[in-house]
Design a protein around this motif. Sequence first.
Motif, PDB file in Angstrom:
ATOM      1  N   UNK A 196       0.833  -1.201   0.000  1.00 21.86           N
ATOM      2  CA  UNK A 196       0.000   0.000   0.000  1.00 21.86           C
ATOM      3  C   UNK A 196       0.861   1.241   0.000  1.00 21.86           C
ATOM      4  N   UNK A 197       0.234   2.370  -0.399  1.00 21.56           N
ATOM      5  CA  UNK A 197       0.784   3.695  -0.153  1.00 21.56           C
ATOM      6  C   UNK A 197       0.233   4.190   1.172  1.00 21.56           C
ATOM      7  N   UNK A 198       1.048   4.861   1.962  1.00 19.41           N
ATOM      8  CA  UNK A 198       0.556   5.535   3.154  1.00 19.41           C
ATOM      9  C   UNK A 198       0.806   7.018   2.965  1.00 19.41           C
ATOM     10  N   UNK A 199      -0.234   7.734   2.633  1.00 16.29           N
ATOM     11  CA  UNK A 199      -0.093   9.149   2.315  1.00 16.29           C
ATOM     12  C   UNK A 199      -0.058   9.985   3.593  1.00 16.29           C
ATOM     13  N   UNK A 200       0.448  11.223   3.506  1.00 12.54           N
ATOM     14  CA  UNK A 200       0.517  12.071   4.700  1.00 12.54           C
ATOM     15  C   UNK A 200      -0.824  12.183   5.392  1.00 12.54           C
ATOM     16  N   UNK A 201      -0.806  12.166   6.720  1.00  8.68           N
ATOM     17  CA  UNK A 201      -2.037  12.221   7.500  1.00  8.68           C
ATOM     18  C   UNK A 201      -2.668  13.598   7.361  1.00  8.68           C
ATOM     19  N   UNK A 202      -3.953  13.665   6.996  1.00  3.90           N
ATOM     20  CA  UNK A 202      -4.621  14.967   6.906  1.00  3.90           C
ATOM     21  C   UNK A 202      -4.624  15.656   8.266  1.00  3.90           C
ATOM     22  N   UNK A 203      -4.393  16.942   8.266  1.00  3.51           N
ATOM     23  CA  UNK A 203      -4.362  17.699   9.517  1.00  3.51           C
ATOM     24  C   UNK A 203      -5.677  18.424   9.788  1.00  3.51           C
ATOM     25  N   UNK A 204      -6.503  18.596   8.758  1.00  2.00           N
ATOM     26  CA  UNK A 204      -7.771  19.295   8.938  1.00  2.00           C
ATOM     27  C   UNK A 204      -8.883  18.295   9.236  1.00  2.00           C
ATOM     28  N   UNK A 205      -9.681  18.620  10.264  1.00  2.00           N
ATOM     29  CA  UNK A 205     -10.838  17.786  10.622  1.00  2.00           C
ATOM     30  C   UNK A 205     -10.440  16.323  10.805  1.00  2.00           C
ATOM     31  N   UNK A 206      -9.360  16.109  11.517  1.00  2.88           N
ATOM     32  CA  UNK A 206      -8.847  14.748  11.707  1.00  2.88           C
ATOM     33  C   UNK A 206      -8.273  14.613  13.117  1.00  2.88           C
ATOM     34  N   UNK A 207      -9.133  14.811  14.117  1.00  2.00           N
ATOM     35  CA  UNK A 207      -8.671  14.795  15.503  1.00  2.00           C
ATOM     36  C   UNK A 207      -8.113  13.442  15.909  1.00  2.00           C
ATOM     37  N   UNK A 208      -8.610  12.359  15.299  1.00  2.78           N
ATOM     38  CA  UNK A 208      -8.145  11.030  15.692  1.00  2.78           C
ATOM     39  C   UNK A 208      -6.885  10.620  14.939  1.00  2.78           C
ATOM     40  N   UNK A 209      -6.341  11.520  14.106  1.00  2.00           N
ATOM     41  CA  UNK A 209      -5.097  11.278  13.373  1.00  2.00           C
ATOM     42  C   UNK A 209      -5.197  10.032  12.491  1.00  2.00           C
ATOM     43  N   UNK A 210      -6.335   9.850  11.833  1.00  2.00           N
ATOM     44  CA  UNK A 210      -6.518   8.694  10.956  1.00  2.00           C
ATOM     45  C   UNK A 210      -5.626   8.836   9.728  1.00  2.00           C
ATOM     46  N   UNK A 211      -4.922   7.791   9.327  1.00  2.00           N
ATOM     47  CA  UNK A 211      -4.044   7.859   8.158  1.00  2.00           C
ATOM     48  C   UNK A 211      -4.827   7.715   6.857  1.00  2.00           C
ATOM     49  N   UNK A 212      -4.138   7.897   5.755  1.00  2.00           N
ATOM     50  CA  UNK A 212      -4.724   7.716   4.427  1.00  2.00           C
ATOM     51  C   UNK A 212      -3.988   6.554   3.753  1.00  2.00           C
ATOM     52  N   UNK A 213      -4.586   5.381   3.828  1.00  2.00           N
ATOM     53  CA  UNK A 213      -3.976   4.175   3.278  1.00  2.00           C
ATOM     54  C   UNK A 213      -4.579   3.884   1.914  1.00  2.00           C
ATOM     55  N   UNK A 214      -3.728   3.690   0.899  1.00  2.00           N
ATOM     56  CA  UNK A 214      -4.188   3.364  -0.445  1.00  2.00           C
ATOM     57  C   UNK A 214      -3.699   1.969  -0.808  1.00  2.00           C
ATOM     58  N   UNK A 215      -4.573   0.956  -0.745  1.00  2.00           N
ATOM     59  CA  UNK A 215      -4.151  -0.415  -1.051  1.00  2.00           C
ATOM     60  C   UNK A 215      -3.711  -0.563  -2.505  1.00  2.00           C
ATOM     61  N   UNK A 216      -2.652  -1.328  -2.718  1.00  2.00           N
ATOM     62  CA  UNK A 216      -2.166  -1.637  -4.062  1.00  2.00           C
ATOM     63  C   UNK A 216      -2.243  -3.129  -4.366  1.00  2.00           C
ATOM     64  N   UNK A 217      -1.996  -3.957  -3.350  1.00  2.00           N
ATOM     65  CA  UNK A 217      -1.983  -5.401  -3.563  1.00  2.00           C
ATOM     66  C   UNK A 217      -2.343  -6.102  -2.265  1.00  2.00           C
ATOM     67  N   UNK A 218      -3.099  -7.193  -2.378  1.00  2.00           N
ATOM     68  CA  UNK A 218      -3.518  -7.943  -1.209  1.00  2.00           C
ATOM     69  C   UNK A 218      -4.977  -7.675  -0.893  1.00  2.00           C
ATOM     70  N   UNK A 219      -5.529  -8.479  -0.023  1.00  2.00           N
ATOM     71  CA  UNK A 219      -6.936  -8.359   0.357  1.00  2.00           C
ATOM     72  C   UNK A 219      -7.071  -7.458   1.573  1.00  2.00           C
ATOM     73  N   UNK A 220      -7.498  -6.225   1.338  1.00  2.00           N
ATOM     74  CA  UNK A 220      -7.704  -5.262   2.417  1.00  2.00           C
ATOM     75  C   UNK A 220      -9.196  -5.186   2.725  1.00  2.00           C
ATOM     76  N   UNK A 221      -9.594  -5.360   3.974  1.00  2.00           N
ATOM     77  CA  UNK A 221     -11.018  -5.176   4.313  1.00  2.00           C
ATOM     78  C   UNK A 221     -11.440  -3.745   4.016  1.00  2.00           C
TER      79      UNK A 221
END
Length: 492
Positions: free
Chosen positions: A220-245
Amino acid sequence: MTSISLVVPAARVREVKVLLEERGFLAGKIRKVDESDGGGCCIPTSLVGGCPTSTTSITPSTTSTSDNGDGDDDDDDNGNDDGDEDGNADFDGEEKERIFHTLGIQDGRGITITPVTTITTTGTVTHDGRKINPPENPLQTAITAFLTANPPEDPTLLPTLLSTLPKRYTYTPPLLLLPSATFSTPAWQSYLSSLLPHDLQQNFYSTLIAAVCKTATHLAHLRPIPTQHNAIRAPKLTPLFGTFPPLLPPQQPPTRSDFDRALWTSTRQSGILQIWAPGYTMFSRGNVKEKARILRFPPPATGTRTKWAVDMYAGIGYFAFSYAKLGYRVLAWEINPWSVEGFVRGAGENGLPVKVVLPHQGMPVTMEQEQQEVVVFLEDNENAPARIAKMGEGVRGGIERVNLGLLPTSRGSWAGAIQVLAERGGWVHVHENVGIEEIDEMAGRVVKAFEELEKGRGGTRRVVCEHVERVKTFAPGVMHCVFDIRIGGERL
Protein backbone atom coordinates in the motif's frame (compact mmCIF):
# COMPACT_ATOMS: atom_id res chain seq x y z
CA MET A 1 23.74 5.51 2.72
CA THR A 2 25.16 5.04 6.21
CA SER A 3 27.82 2.34 6.42
CA ILE A 4 29.23 0.80 9.56
CA SER A 5 31.16 -2.21 10.78
CA LEU A 6 30.07 -4.30 13.75
CA VAL A 7 32.86 -5.87 15.81
CA VAL A 8 31.26 -8.85 17.49
CA PRO A 9 32.71 -11.00 20.31
CA ALA A 10 33.72 -14.42 19.03
CA ALA A 11 31.15 -16.16 21.22
CA ARG A 12 28.33 -14.29 19.49
CA VAL A 13 29.53 -14.42 15.87
CA ARG A 14 27.28 -17.30 14.81
CA GLU A 15 24.20 -15.74 16.42
CA VAL A 16 24.69 -12.34 14.78
CA LYS A 17 25.85 -13.74 11.43
CA VAL A 18 22.75 -15.88 11.04
CA LEU A 19 20.44 -13.06 12.06
CA LEU A 20 22.00 -10.60 9.64
CA GLU A 21 21.92 -13.06 6.77
CA GLU A 22 18.26 -13.85 7.39
CA ARG A 23 17.37 -10.17 7.45
CA GLY A 24 19.24 -9.33 4.29
CA PHE A 25 21.74 -6.91 5.81
CA LEU A 26 25.04 -8.77 5.39
CA ALA A 27 27.25 -6.76 3.05
CA GLY A 28 30.51 -8.70 3.27
CA LYS A 29 32.09 -11.80 4.71
CA ILE A 30 32.84 -12.01 8.41
CA ARG A 31 36.55 -11.55 8.99
CA LYS A 32 38.79 -11.96 12.01
CA VAL A 33 40.03 -8.88 13.85
CA ASP A 34 43.24 -8.71 15.82
CA GLU A 35 43.63 -9.73 19.44
CA SER A 36 43.39 -6.11 20.63
CA ASP A 37 39.74 -6.16 19.59
CA GLY A 38 39.03 -9.06 21.88
CA GLY A 39 39.41 -11.86 19.34
CA GLY A 40 36.05 -11.17 17.74
CA CYS A 41 34.95 -10.69 14.15
CA CYS A 42 34.03 -7.70 12.02
CA ILE A 43 30.79 -7.68 10.03
CA PRO A 44 30.68 -4.80 7.50
CA THR A 45 27.10 -3.82 6.85
CA SER A 46 25.02 -0.97 5.40
CA LEU A 47 21.74 0.22 6.86
CA VAL A 48 19.44 -0.40 3.93
CA GLY A 49 16.16 -2.28 3.68
CA GLY A 50 16.24 -6.04 3.70
CA CYS A 51 13.95 -8.95 4.39
CA PRO A 52 13.04 -9.03 8.09
CA THR A 53 12.05 -12.65 8.37
CA SER A 54 10.98 -13.92 11.74
CA THR A 55 13.60 -14.52 14.39
CA THR A 56 13.07 -16.03 17.81
CA SER A 57 10.95 -13.09 18.92
CA ILE A 58 7.15 -13.30 18.83
CA THR A 59 6.87 -10.63 16.15
CA PRO A 60 9.55 -9.54 13.67
CA SER A 61 10.89 -6.05 14.07
CA THR A 62 10.19 -3.30 11.59
CA THR A 63 12.51 -2.95 8.63
CA SER A 64 12.38 0.55 7.29
CA THR A 65 14.30 2.89 5.07
CA SER A 66 11.63 5.53 5.55
CA ASP A 67 8.98 6.84 7.89
CA ASN A 68 5.48 5.43 8.12
CA GLY A 69 3.91 8.36 6.35
CA ASP A 70 2.89 10.45 9.34
CA GLY A 71 4.60 13.50 7.89
CA ASP A 72 7.92 13.05 9.63
CA ASP A 73 11.23 13.40 7.92
CA ASP A 74 12.17 10.93 10.60
CA ASP A 75 15.89 10.65 10.20
CA ASP A 76 16.24 9.92 13.92
CA ASP A 77 19.01 12.46 14.17
CA ASN A 78 18.66 14.63 17.23
CA GLY A 79 21.85 16.53 16.67
CA ASN A 80 23.28 15.50 20.03
CA ASP A 81 26.69 13.96 20.53
CA ASP A 82 27.26 12.18 23.79
CA GLY A 83 30.82 11.36 22.84
CA ASP A 84 32.60 8.04 22.62
CA GLU A 85 30.59 5.43 24.53
CA ASP A 86 31.87 1.88 25.08
CA GLY A 87 34.36 2.25 22.25
CA ASN A 88 31.73 3.17 19.67
CA ALA A 89 33.23 6.27 18.09
CA ASP A 90 30.75 8.93 17.00
CA PHE A 91 27.71 6.90 18.06
CA ASP A 92 25.74 7.93 21.13
CA GLY A 93 23.58 5.50 23.07
CA GLU A 94 20.38 6.31 21.20
CA GLU A 95 22.03 6.03 17.78
CA LYS A 96 23.49 2.66 18.77
CA GLU A 97 20.05 1.48 19.84
CA ARG A 98 18.58 2.61 16.53
CA ILE A 99 21.25 0.71 14.59
CA PHE A 100 20.77 -2.44 16.66
CA HIS A 101 16.99 -2.10 16.25
CA THR A 102 17.33 -1.73 12.48
CA LEU A 103 19.48 -4.86 12.35
CA GLY A 104 17.14 -6.75 14.64
CA ILE A 105 19.72 -7.17 17.42
CA GLN A 106 17.89 -7.29 20.75
CA ASP A 107 21.02 -7.30 22.92
CA GLY A 108 23.87 -5.08 21.73
CA ARG A 109 26.13 -5.59 24.73
CA GLY A 110 29.72 -6.25 23.73
CA ILE A 111 29.18 -5.29 20.09
CA THR A 112 31.31 -2.36 18.92
CA ILE A 113 30.15 -0.06 16.12
CA THR A 114 32.74 1.52 13.85
CA PRO A 115 31.90 3.90 10.97
CA VAL A 116 33.43 3.16 7.58
CA THR A 117 34.01 5.48 4.66
CA THR A 118 31.66 5.49 1.70
CA ILE A 119 33.67 6.27 -1.44
CA THR A 120 31.29 5.77 -4.38
CA THR A 121 28.02 4.07 -5.14
CA THR A 122 29.99 1.09 -6.42
CA GLY A 123 31.76 0.20 -3.21
CA THR A 124 32.76 1.05 0.34
CA VAL A 125 36.04 0.83 2.19
CA THR A 126 36.23 -0.57 5.72
CA HIS A 127 38.58 0.77 8.36
CA ASP A 128 41.21 -1.81 7.31
CA GLY A 129 41.12 -0.70 3.66
CA ARG A 130 39.07 -3.60 2.24
CA LYS A 131 36.65 -2.70 -0.53
CA ILE A 132 33.13 -4.11 -0.27
CA ASN A 133 30.35 -3.90 -2.81
CA PRO A 134 27.27 -2.47 -1.08
CA PRO A 135 24.01 -4.42 -1.04
CA GLU A 136 21.43 -3.33 -3.56
CA ASN A 137 18.07 -1.89 -2.65
CA PRO A 138 15.85 -4.95 -3.23
CA LEU A 139 12.88 -2.82 -4.20
CA GLN A 140 14.80 -0.94 -6.88
CA THR A 141 16.38 -4.15 -8.13
CA ALA A 142 12.98 -5.82 -8.53
CA ILE A 143 11.43 -2.83 -10.31
CA THR A 144 14.39 -2.52 -12.68
CA ALA A 145 14.19 -6.21 -13.54
CA PHE A 146 10.45 -5.95 -14.17
CA LEU A 147 10.86 -2.90 -16.41
CA THR A 148 13.57 -4.69 -18.34
CA ALA A 149 11.29 -7.66 -18.93
CA ASN A 150 8.21 -5.51 -19.59
CA PRO A 151 9.45 -2.25 -21.13
CA PRO A 152 7.06 0.52 -22.14
CA GLU A 153 6.21 0.70 -25.82
CA ASP A 154 7.77 4.15 -25.96
CA PRO A 155 11.50 3.54 -25.28
CA THR A 156 12.00 7.18 -24.29
CA LEU A 157 9.76 6.55 -21.26
CA LEU A 158 12.10 3.98 -19.71
CA PRO A 159 14.81 6.42 -18.47
CA THR A 160 12.11 8.54 -16.84
CA LEU A 161 10.69 5.52 -15.03
CA LEU A 162 14.11 4.40 -13.86
CA SER A 163 15.02 7.87 -12.62
CA THR A 164 12.09 7.93 -10.19
CA LEU A 165 12.45 4.56 -8.49
CA PRO A 166 11.43 4.54 -4.81
CA LYS A 167 14.43 4.61 -2.50
CA ARG A 168 12.53 3.93 0.71
CA TYR A 169 9.95 1.61 2.12
CA THR A 170 8.64 0.34 5.44
CA TYR A 171 7.80 -3.26 6.20
CA THR A 172 5.88 -4.41 9.25
CA PRO A 173 4.51 -7.92 8.78
CA PRO A 174 2.53 -8.54 6.68
CA LEU A 175 2.38 -5.04 5.13
CA LEU A 176 4.88 -3.31 2.86
CA LEU A 177 4.32 0.46 2.74
CA LEU A 178 5.68 2.70 0.01
CA PRO A 179 6.19 6.47 0.26
CA SER A 180 3.24 8.50 -0.92
CA ALA A 181 5.07 9.81 -4.02
CA THR A 182 5.91 6.31 -5.34
CA PHE A 183 4.58 5.70 -8.87
CA SER A 184 2.81 9.10 -8.79
CA THR A 185 4.56 10.75 -11.75
CA PRO A 186 2.71 11.01 -15.08
CA ALA A 187 5.15 8.51 -16.60
CA TRP A 188 4.45 5.89 -13.94
CA GLN A 189 0.72 6.53 -14.01
CA SER A 190 0.73 6.04 -17.77
CA TYR A 191 2.82 2.88 -17.55
CA LEU A 192 0.77 1.24 -14.80
CA SER A 193 -2.74 2.24 -15.84
CA SER A 194 -2.50 2.36 -19.62
CA LEU A 195 0.28 0.03 -20.70
CA LEU A 196 0.01 -2.85 -18.23
CA PRO A 197 -3.01 -5.18 -18.21
CA HIS A 198 -4.53 -5.85 -14.79
CA ASP A 199 -2.95 -9.28 -14.39
CA LEU A 200 0.49 -7.90 -15.16
CA GLN A 201 -0.06 -5.04 -12.72
CA GLN A 202 -0.80 -7.57 -9.99
CA ASN A 203 2.28 -9.53 -10.98
CA PHE A 204 4.31 -6.31 -10.75
CA TYR A 205 3.11 -5.59 -7.21
CA SER A 206 3.54 -9.18 -6.03
CA THR A 207 7.09 -9.10 -7.39
CA LEU A 208 7.84 -6.03 -5.27
CA ILE A 209 6.64 -7.45 -1.98
CA ALA A 210 8.41 -10.77 -2.65
CA ALA A 211 11.64 -8.85 -3.27
CA VAL A 212 11.47 -7.24 0.17
CA CYS A 213 10.23 -10.25 2.08
CA LYS A 214 8.67 -13.49 0.86
CA THR A 215 6.25 -13.54 3.78
CA ALA A 216 4.74 -10.14 2.89
CA THR A 217 1.16 -10.31 1.65
CA HIS A 218 -0.02 -6.67 1.38
CA LEU A 219 1.26 -3.57 -0.41
CA ALA A 220 0.00 0.00 0.00
CA HIS A 221 0.78 3.70 -0.15
CA LEU A 222 0.56 5.54 3.15
CA ARG A 223 -0.09 9.15 2.32
CA PRO A 224 0.52 12.07 4.70
CA ILE A 225 -2.04 12.22 7.50
CA PRO A 226 -4.62 14.97 6.91
CA THR A 227 -4.36 17.70 9.52
CA GLN A 228 -7.77 19.30 8.94
CA HIS A 229 -10.84 17.79 10.62
CA ASN A 230 -8.85 14.75 11.71
CA ALA A 231 -8.67 14.80 15.50
CA ILE A 232 -8.14 11.03 15.69
CA ARG A 233 -5.10 11.28 13.37
CA ALA A 234 -6.52 8.69 10.96
CA PRO A 235 -4.04 7.86 8.16
CA LYS A 236 -4.72 7.72 4.43
CA LEU A 237 -3.98 4.18 3.28
CA THR A 238 -4.19 3.36 -0.44
CA PRO A 239 -4.15 -0.42 -1.05
CA LEU A 240 -2.17 -1.64 -4.06
CA PHE A 241 -1.98 -5.40 -3.56
CA GLY A 242 -3.52 -7.94 -1.21
CA THR A 243 -6.94 -8.36 0.36
CA PHE A 244 -7.70 -5.26 2.42
CA PRO A 245 -11.02 -5.18 4.31
CA PRO A 246 -13.15 -2.17 3.32
CA LEU A 247 -12.36 0.85 5.49
CA LEU A 248 -15.14 2.23 7.67
CA PRO A 249 -16.14 5.89 7.40
CA PRO A 250 -14.00 7.97 9.79
CA GLN A 251 -16.78 8.68 12.29
CA GLN A 252 -18.41 5.22 12.29
CA PRO A 253 -17.84 3.46 15.63
CA PRO A 254 -16.19 0.08 15.04
CA THR A 255 -17.72 -3.15 16.30
CA ARG A 256 -15.89 -6.19 17.61
CA SER A 257 -16.30 -7.86 14.20
CA ASP A 258 -14.79 -4.76 12.54
CA PHE A 259 -11.73 -5.10 14.79
CA ASP A 260 -11.45 -8.80 14.02
CA ARG A 261 -11.66 -8.32 10.23
CA ALA A 262 -9.16 -5.46 10.05
CA LEU A 263 -5.54 -5.74 8.94
CA TRP A 264 -3.21 -5.47 11.96
CA THR A 265 0.54 -5.12 12.08
CA SER A 266 3.16 -4.77 14.80
CA THR A 267 6.76 -4.00 15.63
CA ARG A 268 9.02 -4.29 18.64
CA GLN A 269 11.03 -1.30 19.87
CA SER A 270 13.25 -1.34 22.96
CA GLY A 271 11.77 -4.71 23.87
CA ILE A 272 8.20 -3.37 23.80
CA LEU A 273 5.71 -4.73 21.25
CA GLN A 274 3.26 -2.29 19.68
CA ILE A 275 0.26 -3.23 17.56
CA TRP A 276 -1.87 -1.09 15.27
CA ALA A 277 -4.32 -1.19 12.36
CA PRO A 278 -2.58 0.82 9.60
CA GLY A 279 -5.87 1.67 7.92
CA TYR A 280 -7.04 3.53 11.01
CA THR A 281 -4.06 4.40 13.19
CA MET A 282 -0.80 6.24 12.59
CA PHE A 283 2.60 4.93 13.63
CA SER A 284 5.87 6.86 13.77
CA ARG A 285 8.97 4.71 13.99
CA GLY A 286 11.07 7.79 14.79
CA ASN A 287 9.53 8.00 18.27
CA VAL A 288 11.69 5.02 19.24
CA LYS A 289 14.30 7.44 20.58
CA GLU A 290 11.90 9.09 22.99
CA LYS A 291 10.52 5.72 24.10
CA ALA A 292 14.05 4.57 24.87
CA ARG A 293 14.81 7.82 26.73
CA ILE A 294 11.79 7.31 28.99
CA LEU A 295 13.15 3.89 29.92
CA ARG A 296 16.34 5.64 31.12
CA PHE A 297 14.47 8.01 33.45
CA PRO A 298 15.05 7.35 37.16
CA PRO A 299 12.43 4.78 38.17
CA PRO A 300 9.74 5.92 40.61
CA ALA A 301 10.84 5.74 44.21
CA THR A 302 9.42 2.87 46.19
CA GLY A 303 7.39 3.71 49.25
CA THR A 304 3.90 3.79 50.65
CA ARG A 305 2.52 6.00 47.87
CA THR A 306 1.93 4.57 44.38
CA LYS A 307 3.63 6.64 41.67
CA TRP A 308 1.62 7.46 38.55
CA ALA A 309 2.25 8.75 35.03
CA VAL A 310 -0.51 10.32 32.95
CA ASP A 311 -0.44 10.08 29.16
CA MET A 312 -2.82 12.62 27.65
CA TYR A 313 -2.41 11.35 24.06
CA ALA A 314 -1.97 7.60 24.44
CA GLY A 315 -2.38 6.39 20.85
CA ILE A 316 -1.50 2.70 20.73
CA GLY A 317 0.69 3.03 23.81
CA TYR A 318 3.67 4.76 22.21
CA PHE A 319 4.92 6.20 25.49
CA ALA A 320 2.50 4.74 28.05
CA PHE A 321 4.09 1.29 27.78
CA SER A 322 7.54 2.76 28.43
CA TYR A 323 6.30 4.46 31.60
CA ALA A 324 4.67 1.21 32.72
CA LYS A 325 7.87 -0.73 32.04
CA LEU A 326 9.81 1.88 34.01
CA GLY A 327 7.63 1.13 37.03
CA TYR A 328 4.83 3.68 36.97
CA ARG A 329 1.12 2.97 37.17
CA VAL A 330 -0.37 4.67 34.11
CA LEU A 331 -3.56 6.61 33.39
CA ALA A 332 -3.99 7.19 29.65
CA TRP A 333 -6.45 9.11 27.47
CA GLU A 334 -7.22 8.40 23.80
CA ILE A 335 -10.20 9.29 21.58
CA ASN A 336 -9.54 6.95 18.63
CA PRO A 337 -11.24 3.57 19.33
CA TRP A 338 -8.89 1.86 16.86
CA SER A 339 -5.90 3.15 18.80
CA VAL A 340 -7.44 1.95 22.06
CA GLU A 341 -7.92 -1.52 20.55
CA GLY A 342 -4.26 -1.53 19.50
CA PHE A 343 -3.36 -0.31 22.99
CA VAL A 344 -5.22 -3.23 24.57
CA ARG A 345 -3.68 -5.78 22.22
CA GLY A 346 -0.21 -4.38 22.78
CA ALA A 347 -0.63 -4.27 26.54
CA GLY A 348 -1.63 -7.92 26.53
CA GLU A 349 1.40 -8.94 24.49
CA ASN A 350 3.66 -6.98 26.85
CA GLY A 351 2.19 -8.63 29.94
CA LEU A 352 0.51 -5.44 31.19
CA PRO A 353 -2.95 -5.83 32.74
CA VAL A 354 -5.15 -3.15 31.20
CA LYS A 355 -8.57 -1.67 31.94
CA VAL A 356 -10.58 0.34 29.38
CA VAL A 357 -12.97 2.97 30.76
CA LEU A 358 -15.75 4.31 28.51
CA PRO A 359 -17.15 7.86 28.80
CA HIS A 360 -20.26 6.76 30.72
CA GLN A 361 -18.33 4.60 33.16
CA GLY A 362 -16.98 5.70 36.52
CA MET A 363 -13.82 4.70 38.36
CA PRO A 364 -13.69 3.73 42.03
CA VAL A 365 -11.89 6.19 44.27
CA THR A 366 -9.86 3.29 45.67
CA MET A 367 -8.40 2.36 42.32
CA GLU A 368 -4.86 2.91 43.59
CA GLN A 369 -5.36 -0.34 45.49
CA GLU A 370 -6.35 -2.30 42.37
CA GLN A 371 -3.99 -4.42 40.30
CA GLN A 372 -4.33 -2.85 36.85
CA GLU A 373 -1.02 -1.25 35.89
CA VAL A 374 -2.55 0.62 32.95
CA VAL A 375 -5.97 2.29 32.68
CA VAL A 376 -6.97 3.82 29.35
CA PHE A 377 -9.94 6.18 29.04
CA LEU A 378 -11.68 6.18 25.65
CA GLU A 379 -12.60 9.87 25.78
CA ASP A 380 -11.27 13.40 25.32
CA ASN A 381 -8.43 14.27 27.70
CA GLU A 382 -10.28 17.43 28.74
CA ASN A 383 -12.05 15.07 31.16
CA ALA A 384 -8.78 14.06 32.81
CA PRO A 385 -8.72 16.67 35.64
CA ALA A 386 -12.27 15.88 36.75
CA ARG A 387 -11.69 12.14 36.47
CA ILE A 388 -8.52 12.26 38.53
CA ALA A 389 -10.06 14.58 41.13
CA LYS A 390 -12.76 11.96 41.78
CA MET A 391 -10.12 9.29 42.31
CA GLY A 392 -8.93 11.06 45.42
CA GLU A 393 -5.61 12.27 46.75
CA GLY A 394 -4.33 8.70 46.82
CA VAL A 395 -4.04 8.90 43.03
CA ARG A 396 -3.48 12.58 42.32
CA GLY A 397 -0.91 12.89 45.06
CA GLY A 398 1.18 10.26 43.30
CA ILE A 399 1.10 11.69 39.75
CA GLU A 400 4.74 12.41 39.06
CA ARG A 401 4.89 12.67 35.26
CA VAL A 402 2.47 13.91 32.59
CA ASN A 403 3.22 13.11 28.95
CA LEU A 404 1.85 15.39 26.20
CA GLY A 405 2.77 13.60 22.99
CA LEU A 406 0.72 15.38 20.33
CA LEU A 407 2.18 17.05 17.23
CA PRO A 408 2.42 19.66 15.86
CA THR A 409 1.52 21.07 19.29
CA SER A 410 0.19 19.81 22.60
CA ARG A 411 -0.78 23.28 23.83
CA GLY A 412 -4.45 22.29 24.20
CA SER A 413 -3.61 20.05 27.16
CA TRP A 414 -1.13 22.26 29.06
CA ALA A 415 -3.76 23.56 31.48
CA GLY A 416 -5.04 20.05 32.18
CA ALA A 417 -1.50 18.77 32.74
CA ILE A 418 -0.72 21.29 35.48
CA GLN A 419 -4.05 20.52 37.15
CA VAL A 420 -3.48 16.77 37.40
CA LEU A 421 0.16 16.91 38.51
CA ALA A 422 0.74 16.12 42.18
CA GLU A 423 0.81 19.18 44.42
CA ARG A 424 4.34 18.31 45.50
CA GLY A 425 5.38 18.68 41.86
CA GLY A 426 6.80 16.61 39.05
CA TRP A 427 7.47 16.76 35.32
CA VAL A 428 5.39 17.62 32.27
CA HIS A 429 6.92 16.35 29.03
CA VAL A 430 5.75 18.74 26.31
CA HIS A 431 5.98 17.59 22.68
CA GLU A 432 6.14 20.34 20.05
CA ASN A 433 7.25 20.88 16.46
CA VAL A 434 9.71 23.78 16.49
CA GLY A 435 11.85 25.57 13.95
CA ILE A 436 15.44 24.54 14.59
CA GLU A 437 16.53 28.15 15.04
CA GLU A 438 13.71 28.77 17.54
CA ILE A 439 14.20 25.88 19.98
CA ASP A 440 15.79 27.92 22.79
CA GLU A 441 13.21 30.65 22.38
CA MET A 442 10.42 28.06 22.46
CA ALA A 443 11.74 26.63 25.73
CA GLY A 444 11.35 30.05 27.27
CA ARG A 445 7.82 30.42 25.89
CA VAL A 446 6.78 27.04 27.30
CA VAL A 447 8.16 27.93 30.74
CA LYS A 448 6.37 31.28 30.71
CA ALA A 449 3.09 29.67 29.68
CA PHE A 450 3.29 27.16 32.54
CA GLU A 451 4.22 29.93 34.98
CA GLU A 452 1.03 31.74 33.97
CA LEU A 453 -1.01 28.56 34.35
CA GLU A 454 0.48 27.94 37.79
CA LYS A 455 -0.25 31.52 38.82
CA GLY A 456 -3.80 31.19 37.48
CA ARG A 457 -4.52 28.25 39.77
CA GLY A 458 -3.18 30.19 42.74
CA GLY A 459 0.01 28.16 43.00
CA THR A 460 3.56 29.30 43.63
CA ARG A 461 5.53 26.33 42.38
CA ARG A 462 8.67 27.10 40.43
CA VAL A 463 8.70 26.20 36.70
CA VAL A 464 11.97 25.14 35.04
CA CYS A 465 12.82 23.63 31.66
CA GLU A 466 15.31 20.97 32.72
CA HIS A 467 16.07 19.56 29.28
CA VAL A 468 15.13 19.81 25.60
CA GLU A 469 15.23 16.52 23.72
CA ARG A 470 15.53 16.76 19.95
CA VAL A 471 13.68 13.64 18.91
CA LYS A 472 13.73 13.76 15.11
CA THR A 473 13.36 16.04 12.13
CA PHE A 474 9.72 16.50 11.22
CA ALA A 475 10.24 18.53 8.05
CA PRO A 476 13.09 20.58 6.61
CA GLY A 477 14.13 23.04 9.29
CA VAL A 478 11.56 21.70 11.78
CA MET A 479 12.39 19.50 14.78
CA HIS A 480 10.16 17.34 16.94
CA CYS A 481 11.26 18.35 20.45
CA VAL A 482 10.28 17.31 23.95
CA PHE A 483 10.58 19.98 26.64
CA ASP A 484 11.04 18.45 30.10
CA ILE A 485 9.26 20.97 32.33
CA ARG A 486 9.73 20.51 36.06
CA ILE A 487 7.05 22.15 38.19
CA GLY A 488 7.95 22.41 41.87
CA GLY A 489 9.32 19.16 43.17
CA GLU A 490 12.77 20.50 44.02
CA ARG A 491 13.32 17.47 46.23
CA LEU A 492 12.17 14.89 43.65
